[in-house]
Design an enzyme around this catalytic site. Structure first.
Site: not given
Ligand SMILES: [Zn+2]
Length: 309
Positions: A123, A160, A162, A244
């Site tokens: 991120h 992931d 996200h 996740d």
């Molecule tokens: Zn994540």
């Protein structure tokens, strides 16, 4: 005789977070415990030097983080993302571990590698730390592979849950690097729409919806991610390995399990065998249920070990 390398460092336990923060040191302890007894070439993740970080972040950003880092306690970057005295050393181990892993698979010391470090990196945008991330480790490793090893095509696959907005920000205008992400939408950080395609069509974003599970995940991998990867024909495959998307994860709502992570690892190793002499470097990103994280990492790394022999 090839092998699978495991890069980590105790400094990555020294990135402290406020009480009840999900990205906690126990994550790394759980991962390393899950990998005990495995046949791995265990090496320290070195600290990245400034030059390695400056391939993807400006000097002013590195200076600002360094200045903001506290001598004790915490300094908040945002509500999710905190600096403690050990944070930047830990983050430098993440970048340095990913880069060393690239060197090991490029020089033939290892067939593939897993980089078990925290904080995660995907991120972190060019000048913005966010989402528990400070430096774009996997992007820095891809740029290192270009600059140091002369590779013409490096791919990053991010599973992931996200979207890897930071990695996308760091590589979307870099010729020779492809970024392919499957992630839940809507969800933090809000990016990752299929219309985000990079300066050269080098970005592929495939969102899933809350509640999607194994069938939907495997379908979009088979239909979108794997064909695009095959067409790009990378000479090195990097993975942003977040776990996740597991059904037990508290931060998201996909319904995957350990078998799905083993399956995707097999598929990615097949592509790496076809185009990249089997060279795979996988870097830990998210995963916030300690039990699901440990079991999922074990399933992922067991495939890397089997494919690395
Ligand atoms: Zn994540």
């Amino acid at each position: 005789m090839m092998t699978t390398a495991l890069l980590s460092h105790a400094d990555c336990l020294d990135h402290e977070v406020p009480r009840d923060h999900p990205e906690r040191p126990g994550r790394l302890r759980a991962v390393l415990r899950a990998l005990e007894g495995r046949d791995l070439l265990r090496l320290d993740a070195p600290q990245a030097d400034d030059a390695a970080i400056l391939r993807v972040h400006p000097q002013a950003y590195l200076d600002a983080l360094t200045t903001a880092a506290p001598g004790e306690g915490f300094a908040a970057i945002d509500g999710d993302t905190w600096l403690s005295p050990g944070t930047l050393n830990a983050a430098r181990r993440g970048v340095g571990g990913a880069i060393r892993a690239v060197d090991l698979v490029m020089d033939g010391t290892a067939q593939n590698a897993f980089v078990a470090t925290r904080p995660p990196g995907h991120h972190a945008e060019r000048s913005t730390a966010m989402g528990f991330c400070y430096f774009g480790s996997v992007a820095a490793a891809a740029r290192h592979a270009q600059d140091h090893h002369g590779l013409a095509r490096v791919a990053i696959v991010d599973f992931d849950v996200h979207h890897g907005n930071g990695t996308q920000d760091l590589v979307q205008d870099v010729p020779g690097i492809a970024f392919l992400s499957v992630h839940q939408m809507p969800l933090f950080p809000g990016t990752g729409d299929p219309s985000e395609r990079g300066a050269f069509g080098n970005v592929v974003n495939v969102p899933l919806q809350a509640g999607d599970g194994s069938a939907a995940f495997r379908a979009v991998m088979e239909r979108a991610i794997l064909p695009a990867l095959d067409a790009f024909a990378p000479e090195l495959l990097l993975i942003s390995a977040g776990f996740d998307a597991h059904r037990d994860d508290p931060l998201a709502s996909l319904d995957l399990d350990e078998d799905d992570f083993a399956w995707v690892t097999e598929k990615l190793c097949d592509l790496a065998d076809a185009h990249a002499q089997g060279r795979v470097v996988s870097c830990l990103e998210g995963g916030y249920s300690l039990r699901a994280l440990a079991n999922s990492v074990a399933a992922h790394v067991d495939v890397l070990i089997a494919r690395g022999k």
